[in-house]
Motif scaffolding. Structure first.
Motif, PDB file in Angstrom:
ATOM      1  N   VAL A 185       0.873  -1.178   0.000  1.00  0.00           N
ATOM      2  CA  VAL A 185       0.000   0.000   0.000  1.00  0.00           C
ATOM      3  C   VAL A 185       0.905   1.222   0.000  1.00  0.00           C
ATOM      4  O   VAL A 185       1.644   1.462   0.956  1.00  0.00           O
ATOM      5  CB  VAL A 185      -0.941   0.004   1.221  1.00  0.00           C
ATOM      6  CG1 VAL A 185      -1.889   1.199   1.135  1.00  0.00           C
ATOM      7  CG2 VAL A 185      -1.728  -1.300   1.287  1.00  0.00           C
ATOM      8  N   VAL A 186       0.864   1.981  -1.081  1.00  0.00           N
ATOM      9  CA  VAL A 186       1.791   3.094  -1.275  1.00  0.00           C
ATOM     10  C   VAL A 186       1.333   4.333  -0.518  1.00  0.00           C
ATOM     11  O   VAL A 186       2.125   5.017   0.136  1.00  0.00           O
ATOM     12  CB  VAL A 186       1.945   3.402  -2.779  1.00  0.00           C
ATOM     13  CG1 VAL A 186       2.810   4.635  -3.002  1.00  0.00           C
ATOM     14  CG2 VAL A 186       2.552   2.196  -3.494  1.00  0.00           C
ATOM     15  N   GLU A 187       0.047   4.616  -0.619  1.00  0.00           N
ATOM     16  CA  GLU A 187      -0.495   5.805   0.036  1.00  0.00           C
ATOM     17  C   GLU A 187      -1.998   5.608   0.167  1.00  0.00           C
ATOM     18  O   GLU A 187      -2.642   5.167  -0.785  1.00  0.00           O
ATOM     19  CB  GLU A 187      -0.185   7.055  -0.803  1.00  0.00           C
ATOM     20  CG  GLU A 187      -0.277   8.358  -0.052  1.00  0.00           C
ATOM     21  CD  GLU A 187       0.234   9.526  -0.898  1.00  0.00           C
ATOM     22  OE1 GLU A 187       1.288  10.069  -0.574  1.00  0.00           O
ATOM     23  OE2 GLU A 187      -0.442   9.878  -1.878  1.00  0.00           O
ATOM     24  N   ALA A 188      -2.549   5.913   1.334  1.00  0.00           N
ATOM     25  CA  ALA A 188      -3.973   5.648   1.528  1.00  0.00           C
ATOM     26  C   ALA A 188      -4.536   6.491   2.662  1.00  0.00           C
ATOM     27  O   ALA A 188      -3.889   6.676   3.694  1.00  0.00           O
ATOM     28  CB  ALA A 188      -4.201   4.169   1.842  1.00  0.00           C
ATOM     29  N   THR A 189      -5.737   6.985   2.455  1.00  0.00           N
ATOM     30  CA  THR A 189      -6.459   7.654   3.532  1.00  0.00           C
ATOM     31  C   THR A 189      -7.080   6.594   4.439  1.00  0.00           C
ATOM     32  O   THR A 189      -7.010   5.386   4.156  1.00  0.00           O
ATOM     33  CB  THR A 189      -7.570   8.553   2.973  1.00  0.00           C
ATOM     34  OG1 THR A 189      -8.537   7.727   2.299  1.00  0.00           O
ATOM     35  CG2 THR A 189      -7.008   9.568   1.981  1.00  0.00           C
ATOM     36  N   GLU A 190      -7.720   7.033   5.502  1.00  0.00           N
ATOM     37  CA  GLU A 190      -8.324   6.094   6.446  1.00  0.00           C
ATOM     38  C   GLU A 190      -9.488   5.312   5.822  1.00  0.00           C
ATOM     39  O   GLU A 190      -9.826   4.227   6.284  1.00  0.00           O
ATOM     40  CB  GLU A 190      -8.825   6.843   7.687  1.00  0.00           C
ATOM     41  CG  GLU A 190      -7.711   7.343   8.595  1.00  0.00           C
ATOM     42  CD  GLU A 190      -8.247   8.042   9.830  1.00  0.00           C
ATOM     43  OE1 GLU A 190      -7.934   7.584  10.954  1.00  0.00           O
ATOM     44  OE2 GLU A 190      -8.980   9.043   9.658  1.00  0.00           O
TER      45      GLU A 190
END
Length: 371
Positions: free
Chosen positions: A228-233
């Protein structure tokens, strides 16, 4: 596969309200061809409703014939069923794997070792750069990059692998007659030429929100691990990470600033036990460990073979490490499995914990990186 056998598979696959679970139950009793040759009474005796039995006994099925025509319309159109040698071996290990896969491109790429890269559709510039970089570097190590063709991180992950001459797989939440999002049509064509587009849906099915969680479980199911490279909640990529954990796959996450909303999802995954990633080598080391111990996967791996790197030092306490998995395992159970005295098991576990191979949790130990 013969057209008659494929018709039998597709007839069962499209039987109303049967679903993958119901189909797997039927396949445990008879082959597809045997099932479609039964009479109405025999089908109902297997638990099918009258309308389901009537559907199976129909002379012609519109959806089935459309799929056969789709397969025959191009050399790179393929329909892979669960009994096909090209069915991805890792995906087949799921409790209820998708019975049928539609593939546009090179089907053998599905059997290669894969790492999934997923993340936000609204990623930051750094997030997009990281997706391109990590995908490209992992592709150079011989790994196939798998993602969902979405805007943002997914698209940059596919592009990063392609730019380095690697293979990539895009799993779609719609049929393969549609590219979603439409702006990725050129990217989809490149993937088709240098990898594969995959879907479990009839080629004419349009995208809808309910399809994408199903797509996510295939992305993780195909892969040895998910980054997962970048993710919001509330990012959909966290659904993929959850599936990966449930499927016993490695979960990797890039850490980010505590002040960035785009990093909160990844930081939360790390708190929950995902492997914190700073370099490509962090992922490769974990993946090599999995390849070394997954004999079933190695036997079915592609002609390209596993990642070729210089031989590394043998894993410490290999017998013990092989018995620590994604489920919490108590020390006494490990001693029983390995026939090693409890005191010695505890000493070995301490060294494995210090070297980053296992994590001590409430009730026992788990392998590191399986979030």
């Amino acid at each position: 596969m013969s057209s008659d056998l494929l018709r039998a598979w597709l007839t069962l696959y499209f039987t109303p309200r049967l679903g993958a679970k119901g189909l797997h139950t039927l396949l445990a009793k008879a082959s597809p061809q045997a099932l479609v040759s039964l009479d109405h009474q025999a089908l109902q005796a297997l638990g099918l409703t009258a309308s389901q039995a009537a559907f199976i006994l129909m002379d012609k099925h519109q959806y089935v014939e459309q799929c056969i025509d789709w397969r025959d319309s191009a050399d790179n159109h393929h329909i892979i069923t669960l009994d096909d040698p090209l069915y991805p071996p890792l995906l087949a290990q799921l409790s209820i794997p998708p019975p049928v896969l539609f593939v546009k491109g090179e089907p053998s790429v599905l059997t290669t070792p894969q790492v999934a890269l997923v993340g936000s559709r609204h990623a930051t510039i750094d997030g997009l750069r990281n997706a391109t970089y990590f995908a490209g570097e992992l592709a150079q190590q011989g790994l196939t990059i798998t993602s969902g063709l979405a805007l943002g991180v997914d698209g940059h992950a596919h592009d990063g692998a392609l730019r380095q001459g690697g293979s990539t797989i895009a799993v779609l939440g719609c049929g393969l007659n549609t590219v979603y999002p439409a702006r990725h049509k050129r990217l989809a064509q490149r993937i088709e030429n240098q990898g594969a587009l995959v879907s479990e849906f009839h080629p004419a099915i349009l995208p809808k929100s309910a399809n994408f969680p199903r797509r996510n479980r295939i992305i993780s199911g195909l892969s040895l691990g998910v980054l997962v490279v970048e993710a919001t909640e509330r990012s959909g990529s966290l659904i993929t990470a959850r599936y990966a954990a449930e499927q016993g796959r490695d979960v990797f996450a890039l850490p980010g600033s505590i002040h960035s909303s785009q990093a909160k999802g990844c930081n939360q995954l790390i708190k929950q036990g995902a492997c914190l990633i700073q370099t490509v080598e962090d992922i490769v080391n974990e993946i090599e460990t999995l390849l070394r111990w997954s004999n079933h996967y190695m036997e079915k791996i592609s002609p390209n073979g596993p990642i070729e790197k210089e031989p590394k030092e043998q894993l410490p306490f290999a017998d013990l490490l092989a018995n620590v998995g994604t489920q919490v395992t108590p020390v006494d159970i490990l001693a029983q499995r390995t026939n090693i005295p409890v005191q010695e098991v505890m000493m070995q576990l301490l060294e494995l914990e210090l070297s980053g191979h296992v994590v001590a949790v409430s009730g026992g130990y788990i392998r590191k990186g399986r979030g």
